[in-house]
Design an enzyme around this catalytic site. Structure first.
Site, PDB file in Angstrom:
ATOM      1  N   SER A   1       0.842  -1.194   0.000  1.00  0.00           N
ATOM      2  CA  SER A   1       0.000   0.000   0.000  1.00  0.00           C
ATOM      3  C   SER A   1       0.874   1.240   0.000  1.00  0.00           C
ATOM      4  O   SER A   1       1.981   1.227   0.558  1.00  0.00           O
ATOM      5  CB  SER A   1      -0.905   0.026   1.231  1.00  0.00           C
ATOM      6  OG  SER A   1      -1.596   1.259   1.335  1.00  0.00           O
TER       7      SER A   1
ATOM      8  N   TYR B   1      -2.130  -1.149  10.134  1.00  0.00           N
ATOM      9  CA  TYR B   1      -2.167  -1.321   8.680  1.00  0.00           C
ATOM     10  C   TYR B   1      -0.930  -0.709   8.024  1.00  0.00           C
ATOM     11  O   TYR B   1      -0.224  -1.374   7.253  1.00  0.00           O
ATOM     12  CB  TYR B   1      -3.437  -0.689   8.116  1.00  0.00           C
ATOM     13  CG  TYR B   1      -3.594  -0.853   6.618  1.00  0.00           C
ATOM     14  CD1 TYR B   1      -4.056  -2.047   6.078  1.00  0.00           C
ATOM     15  CD2 TYR B   1      -3.274   0.185   5.752  1.00  0.00           C
ATOM     16  CE1 TYR B   1      -4.195  -2.204   4.707  1.00  0.00           C
ATOM     17  CE2 TYR B   1      -3.413   0.037   4.381  1.00  0.00           C
ATOM     18  CZ  TYR B   1      -3.873  -1.155   3.869  1.00  0.00           C
ATOM     19  OH  TYR B   1      -4.007  -1.296   2.506  1.00  0.00           O
TER      20      TYR B   1
END
Length: 262
Positions: free
Chosen positions: A152, A166
């Site tokens: 990401s 995350y």
């Protein structure tokens, strides 16, 4: 130079985790549309079976469902065992399954941090390790196997939302990608990561609904990602065109990371 087949993944055997929705479904669709045999895994048997049936009907490749909860090491072993019953080798492993959790730093739950880190990092290593015999079965210098980790841009830049586990897991996954690439290259396995920006997915749904206009305004190309954007990058990395690329972290974000911040 055989440019006609430069991006071909026809007849390749591919596993896409989290392949029943969002970015995983986009990737699986791209491979099936290109003539590959694709196995998708997700927790929900019903959804996984339905998506596999739909993708096979569209063809020309085939899609098969193997439901599994990849938080569990036993489920990972089951997934690999099921593929091994059907295939003698694996050409491409796409580690896409992941989880997210947002909470204020003062109240961020311990179990949530562990859950996100386990699925987004530890179990990606576990599955890659378990798939090594299949990945090595037919890999050669002329036709290496591939591992593609879905990271990401939140693992590169600091996110605005309080998604501490995350962003940490994705940053660690990028480093794991580089480490594995350095160790597996001479065994003819190429390992790369894609760092997506904003795509329409269940994980991004609420964020896009609330902040969509401002997110798009900060993306230089003026839109969020499409299925072709993420699938095309995976196909490039899995084809002859990507055969000299390993250890790369490829941002697929419309320029969000390089956008000037005022």
């Amino acid at each position: 130079m055989d440019t006609q087949n430069l991006f071909s993944v026809k007849n390749k055997v591919v596993l896409v985790t989290g392949g029943s929705r969002g970015i995983g479904e986009m990737i699986a669709t791209g491979f099936v549309s290109s003539g590959a045999t694709v196995y998708i895994s997700a927790r929900s048997k019903k959804v996984c079976d339905e998506v596999a049936k739909e993708l096979t009907a569209k063809g020309p490749g085939k899609c098969y469902s193997i439901p599994a909860d990849l938080q569990s090491l036993d489920e990972i072993k089951h997934l690999v065992a099921e593929i091994s019953k059907k295939e003698q080798h694996l050409d491409v492993l796409v580690n896409n399954a992941g989880a997210n959790w947002a909470a204020p730093v003062d109240d961020y739950p311990e179990d949530a941090f562990e859950k996100v880190m386990n699925l987004n990092l530890k179990r990606i290593f576990s599955l890659t390790q378990a798939c090594l015999p299949l990945l090595l079965a037919k890999s050669t210098a002329e036709n290496p196997s591939r591992v593609i980790n879905i990271g990401s841009i939140n693992g590169i830049d600091v996110p605005g939302l309080e998604t501490y586990a995350y962003s940490s897991s994705k940053a660690a996954l990028h480093q794991l990608t580089r480490h594995l690439a350095g160790k597996l290259g001479d065994r003819h396995i190429l390992v790369n990561a894609i760092a997506p920006g904003s795509f329409q997915s269940k994980m991004m749904k609420a964020t896009l609904e609330k902040f969509g206009d401002s997110i798009v305004a900060r993306i230089p190309v003026g839109r969020i990602g499409s299925p072709e954007d993420i699938a095309g990058t995976c196909i490039y990395l899995s084809s002859r065109a990507g055969q000299y690329t390993t250890g790369a972290i490829i941002a697929v974000d419309g320029g969000a990371l390089v956008s000037a911040k005022m």
